[in-house]
Design a protein around this motif. Structure first.
Motif, PDB file in Angstrom:
ATOM      1  N   TYR A 191      41.459  43.329  42.573  1.00 10.94           N
ATOM      2  CA  TYR A 191      41.567  43.445  41.112  1.00 10.94           C
ATOM      3  C   TYR A 191      41.021  44.798  40.653  1.00 10.94           C
ATOM      4  O   TYR A 191      41.634  45.505  39.849  1.00 10.94           O
ATOM      5  CB  TYR A 191      40.795  42.300  40.427  1.00 10.94           C
ATOM      6  CG  TYR A 191      41.027  42.216  38.923  1.00 10.94           C
ATOM      7  CD1 TYR A 191      41.980  41.346  38.399  1.00 10.94           C
ATOM      8  CD2 TYR A 191      40.319  43.033  38.041  1.00 10.94           C
ATOM      9  CE1 TYR A 191      42.209  41.274  37.030  1.00 10.94           C
ATOM     10  CE2 TYR A 191      40.545  42.973  36.670  1.00 10.94           C
ATOM     11  CZ  TYR A 191      41.491  42.094  36.170  1.00 10.94           C
ATOM     12  OH  TYR A 191      41.721  42.035  34.806  1.00 10.94           O
ATOM     13  N   ASP A 214      43.330  47.481  41.542  1.00 16.85           N
ATOM     14  CA  ASP A 214      44.486  47.509  40.635  1.00 16.85           C
ATOM     15  C   ASP A 214      44.087  47.971  39.230  1.00 16.85           C
ATOM     16  O   ASP A 214      44.865  48.609  38.536  1.00 16.85           O
ATOM     17  CB  ASP A 214      45.108  46.103  40.507  1.00 16.85           C
ATOM     18  CG  ASP A 214      45.722  45.629  41.817  1.00 16.85           C
ATOM     19  OD1 ASP A 214      45.970  46.481  42.690  1.00 16.85           O
ATOM     20  OD2 ASP A 214      45.934  44.403  41.962  1.00 16.85           O
ATOM     21  N   TRP A 215      42.889  47.540  38.831  1.00 19.96           N
ATOM     22  CA  TRP A 215      42.436  47.802  37.463  1.00 19.96           C
ATOM     23  C   TRP A 215      41.076  48.503  37.468  1.00 19.96           C
ATOM     24  O   TRP A 215      40.085  47.948  37.022  1.00 19.96           O
ATOM     25  CB  TRP A 215      42.348  46.490  36.668  1.00 19.96           C
ATOM     26  CG  TRP A 215      43.685  45.867  36.464  1.00 19.96           C
ATOM     27  CD1 TRP A 215      44.246  44.870  37.186  1.00 19.96           C
ATOM     28  CD2 TRP A 215      44.645  46.267  35.497  1.00 19.96           C
ATOM     29  NE1 TRP A 215      45.503  44.601  36.745  1.00 19.96           N
ATOM     30  CE2 TRP A 215      45.786  45.450  35.687  1.00 19.96           C
ATOM     31  CE3 TRP A 215      44.670  47.233  34.487  1.00 19.96           C
ATOM     32  CZ2 TRP A 215      46.929  45.572  34.910  1.00 19.96           C
ATOM     33  CZ3 TRP A 215      45.816  47.340  33.713  1.00 19.96           C
ATOM     34  CH2 TRP A 215      46.928  46.520  33.928  1.00 19.96           C
ATOM     35  N   LYS A 244      41.521  52.625  34.161  1.00 25.94           N
ATOM     36  CA  LYS A 244      42.745  51.956  33.718  1.00 25.94           C
ATOM     37  C   LYS A 244      42.430  50.797  32.759  1.00 25.94           C
ATOM     38  O   LYS A 244      43.261  50.418  31.927  1.00 25.94           O
ATOM     39  CB  LYS A 244      43.466  51.402  34.958  1.00 25.94           C
ATOM     40  CG  LYS A 244      44.966  51.375  34.858  1.00 25.94           C
ATOM     41  CD  LYS A 244      45.559  51.068  36.223  1.00 25.94           C
ATOM     42  CE  LYS A 244      46.853  50.316  36.101  1.00 25.94           C
ATOM     43  NZ  LYS A 244      47.329  49.850  37.411  1.00 25.94           N
ATOM     44  N   GLY A 245      41.217  50.252  32.880  1.00 17.90           N
ATOM     45  CA  GLY A 245      40.841  49.107  32.051  1.00 17.90           C
ATOM     46  C   GLY A 245      40.338  49.515  30.677  1.00 17.90           C
ATOM     47  O   GLY A 245      40.717  48.924  29.660  1.00 17.90           O
ATOM     48  N   LEU A 277      38.733  41.921  30.586  1.00 23.54           N
ATOM     49  CA  LEU A 277      39.930  42.772  30.576  1.00 23.54           C
ATOM     50  C   LEU A 277      41.187  41.945  30.325  1.00 23.54           C
ATOM     51  O   LEU A 277      42.097  42.381  29.610  1.00 23.54           O
ATOM     52  CB  LEU A 277      40.038  43.546  31.899  1.00 23.54           C
ATOM     53  CG  LEU A 277      41.213  44.522  31.984  1.00 23.54           C
ATOM     54  CD1 LEU A 277      41.192  45.529  30.827  1.00 23.54           C
ATOM     55  CD2 LEU A 277      41.197  45.285  33.310  1.00 23.54           C
ATOM     56  N   LYS A 313      44.061  42.751  27.687  1.00 24.92           N
ATOM     57  CA  LYS A 313      45.432  42.982  28.145  1.00 24.92           C
ATOM     58  C   LYS A 313      46.385  42.037  27.423  1.00 24.92           C
ATOM     59  O   LYS A 313      47.463  42.422  26.986  1.00 24.92           O
ATOM     60  CB  LYS A 313      45.525  42.753  29.668  1.00 24.92           C
ATOM     61  CG  LYS A 313      45.062  43.961  30.476  1.00 24.92           C
ATOM     62  CD  LYS A 313      44.783  43.607  31.920  1.00 24.92           C
ATOM     63  CE  LYS A 313      45.997  43.076  32.644  1.00 24.92           C
ATOM     64  NZ  LYS A 313      45.657  42.689  34.037  1.00 24.92           N
TER      65      LYS A 313
END
Lengths: 268, 428
Positions: free
Chosen positions: B133, B136-137, B141-142, B266, B270
């Protein structure tokens, strides 16, 4: 539970009608009793039908000055037993209270702590539509203290939030012409009353609940297992003692003195 | 939150307890920016207690803070060598490797951990997902999510929220103010793909939240409870104002590398940005309840004599509100206390479980009466969001007050509530 302004008498009548009928009763109801075992006297045949019961025991069932007996060598023994017996009695009666509260006042001393008792009831009765307690009939000083506390708590709630639970009472015991009368009310005009003739299974539950209170079997044998009586609670004038209290003159004095204090506090 | 491995939990180990106090001092210095002084302390701890993980670990954090990832890695490795059987110590190394972009190595480190119980196995699987996770984030990016909401979409402040609430009250309009924290975030549903990407992480966090809310995680396998997530998502989508984590909060979760905090916070952001930003729901901070308390909103609400209802575990609250601030309390429901705070909250005597019994009872009661114009103060955790959604659907006004109810009843379930004057029901 709705607490908005309304006439308190009709919910009481509605509940009484439900008692005399059959099937579950979903009115959010508090049962306020003085001692462990009073809940069984009150409604062990009917309680299974109350789906939203708040069970309040005012005392722990042990006197301040405990004297060891053959059965209980310590006060803690007695307390443990009475709690266990009550648990068992509620189970036998198929009571499923959604809330259980033990205020843990000392047996015989509820009247001495009645201000605290009323304060706690004001908090806990906010969540209820109806409350059932002892009649003011002189059977026991703690029973009368319960009756006083519930009436005053409901008056306070009425004043505070514009609505209070409907007040009902169950038949306990009182003295009349030198005899103790159990499981019936002192006659009173204008108080709607219902007598619930218990079915065979309800009667059996009541018998089992009584049997669970083994330490109190001497007292419970006076009570009828075939029926339970309820009525709309009258508005009592507590400045007068019940006609022939079964408690002594000193205790009567304690009640009278406390009522005076409460009356002046309430009206101030 | 600092964790120093299992040896640090055993105060009986000679000398370790004092060393822990020294380490705490080192952390204070490090957090105050006194890196050299802190480094000297941690170096000393590593020298004196090479077989304990905490000196190594704190030195690793310090080196990462200095920006020296390789050196930090050496110390995180040292911590694992000192206490190879401690999974949380190993987790620090894993997360540092993820920070360095070495996901495969991180997962390899996790795979080397002995599986001693089902609990350890679940934790390892969750950590594997969490490592992925974070890969990916990552923070870069978060963090744009809360920044986008705060800067481009706009955060309502207390005055703005108050205006909307009173507008709903005066016009008797359906309304709900919902606040989402990491607990609700853990139970959100971002769609089947997201669920299958991180299944173990989400299960781990959801079970943990169940234990906090209800004292055990039995409801995880309860289909009825799982189905509530549909209701949660509906309540979120249909609410008028949604309190979400702000950028500082998310940043803190990233700094702590919180297994629950990062994905849960997050995911809320999102979901809002991707699905709701163009809709009618406005955002505010999820700490809006505190902002409203500070602004004096509740004093004005109680003074307005709007009919109020409460759903809370505090038996005394409705009476207290009527007594102390003359609030017009017309309805009140009591729910079981949150088990994670049972010691502080005390037992209120409710013997039923909140879900399904109490929950269904309250919902059926609410449905049986008109909610038009009725204002509900709801302090009921995860299920509270569902009450809020249901009240709005029935035409009422639902305000998710959360831990404010604890503060009003002087129950300190969170550190800020220690300020009793600030959180008093009757403010002077």
């Amino acid at each position: 539970m709705d607490l908005s302004p309304s006439d308190a008498s009709s919910p009481a009548m509605d509940l009484l009608e439900k008692f005399s009928g059959a099937g579950p009763i979903s009115v959010s109801t508090a049962l306020v009793v003085a001692h462990p075992d009073d809940e069984s006297i009150a409604m062990s045949g009917t309680v299974a039908r109350l789906t939203r019961l708040t069970m309040i025991h005012a005392t722990d069932g042990a006197p301040k000055h405990f004297e060891p007996s053959g059965r209980f060598s310590t006060k803690e023994d007695l307390l443990r037993t009475r709690i266990a017996e009550t648990d068992q009695a509620l189970k036998a009666a198929l009571a499923h209270p959604i809330r259980r509260l033990r205020y843990e006042f000392t047996d015989g001393e509820v009247i001495d702590h009645i201000e605290t008792f009323i304060d706690r009831l004001c908090i806990d009765l906010m969540f209820c539509e109806a409350v059932i307690t002892h009649a003011y009939e002189g059977g026991h000083i703690d029973h009368d203290a319960c009756s006083i506390a519930v009436q005053i708590a409901c008056l306070r709630l009425q004043r505070l939030v514009g609505r209070a639970p409907a007040r009902l009472e169950f038949a306990g015991y009182y003295a009349q012409r030198g005899k103790v009368r159990a499981a019936q009310f002192t006659p009173r005009e204008g108080c709607n009353e219902v007598v619930v003739n218990l079915s065979a299974t309800a009667r059996r539950r009541r018998e089992l609940a009584f049997a669970a209170h083994r330490s109190q079997e001497g007292n419970l044998r006076f009570f009828n297992v075939a029926r339970e009586c309820y009525r709309q609670a009258p508005h009592y004038d507590f400045s007068r003692l019940p006609p022939t209290p079964l408690y002594n003159a000193i205790e009567q004095g304690r009640i009278a003195q406390k009522v005076k204090i409460l009356a002046s506090a309430f009206h101030s | 939150v600092t964790y120093w491995g299992e040896s640090a939990q055993k105060e009986s180990i000679s000398g370790v307890f004092d060393a822990l106090q020294v380490a705490r001092h080192g952390i204070e210095l490090r957090e105050a920016g006194e890196l050299d002084a802190a480094e000297a302390i941690f170096a000393d701890l590593v020298r004196k207690h090479p077989d304990k993980s905490f000196g190594w670990q704190e030195m690793g954090v310090l080196q990462a803070q200095r920006g020296d990832s390789d050196k930090a890695l050496e110390f995180f490795n040292g911590a694992v060598n000192a206490e190879p059987h401690d999974l949380l110590t190993r987790s620090h190394l894993v997360l540092h490797l993820v920070d360095m972009g070495r996901l495969t190595d991180a997962q390899h480190v996790l795979d080397q951990h002995p599986i001693s119980s089902d609990q350890v196995r679940r934790r390892i699987l969750a950590m594997r997902d969490f490592a992925r996770y974070l890969d990916d984030w990552p923070k870069m990016k978060g963090l744009p999510y809360p920044n986008h909401i705060e800067i481009n979409l706009g955060f309502l402040d207390a005055a703005g929220v108050e205006e909307r609430i009173f507008d709903a009250i005066h016009n008797e309009l359906p309304f709900s103010l919902l606040r989402l924290g990491d607990g609700e975030g853990a139970w959100m549903n971002l769609g089947p793909n997201d669920e299958t990407d991180y299944p173990h992480l989400y299960e781990y966090n959801r079970r943990e939240m169940l234990r906090i809310w209800f004292g055990n995680d039995n409801l995880y396998d309860d289909a009825g409870f799982q189905n509530l997530r549909t209701g949660l998502m509906q309540a979120i989508e249909r609410c008028d104002i949604l309190g979400v984590p702000y950028s500082l909060r998310l940043n803190r979760e990233y700094t702590l590398k919180s297994v629950r905090g990062v994905p849960s916070c997050l995911n809320i952001l999102k979901y809002y940005v991707d699905n709701m930003a163009s809709g009618p729901t406005t955002c505010c901070s999820h700490d809006i309840h505190v902002e409203l308390q500070d602004s004096g909103f509740f004093t004005r609400l109680f003074g307005s004599q709007a009919p109020l209802g409460t759903i809370t575990c505090h038996a005394e609250l409705p009476h207290k509100m009527a007594m102390e601030v003359s609030a017009k309390i017309t309805q009140a429901y009591l729910i079981p206390e949150e088990k994670g705070f049972a010691d502080i909250l005390g037992a209120n005597g409710i013997s039923d479980a909140h879900f399904p019994n109490v929950f269904n009872r309250i919902l059926s009661d609410l449905e049986a009466q008109s909610q038009k114009g009725m204002v509900w103060l709801v302090a009921a955790g995860y299920l509270g969001k569902l009450y809020c959604g249901a009240i709005r659907e029935m035409g009422g006004i639902a305000l998710d007050v959360g831990s404010l109810a604890d503060g009003w009843c002087e129950k300190i379930t969170r550190p800020p509530l220690r300020n009793k004057e600030r959180f008093a029901l009757a403010r002077t």
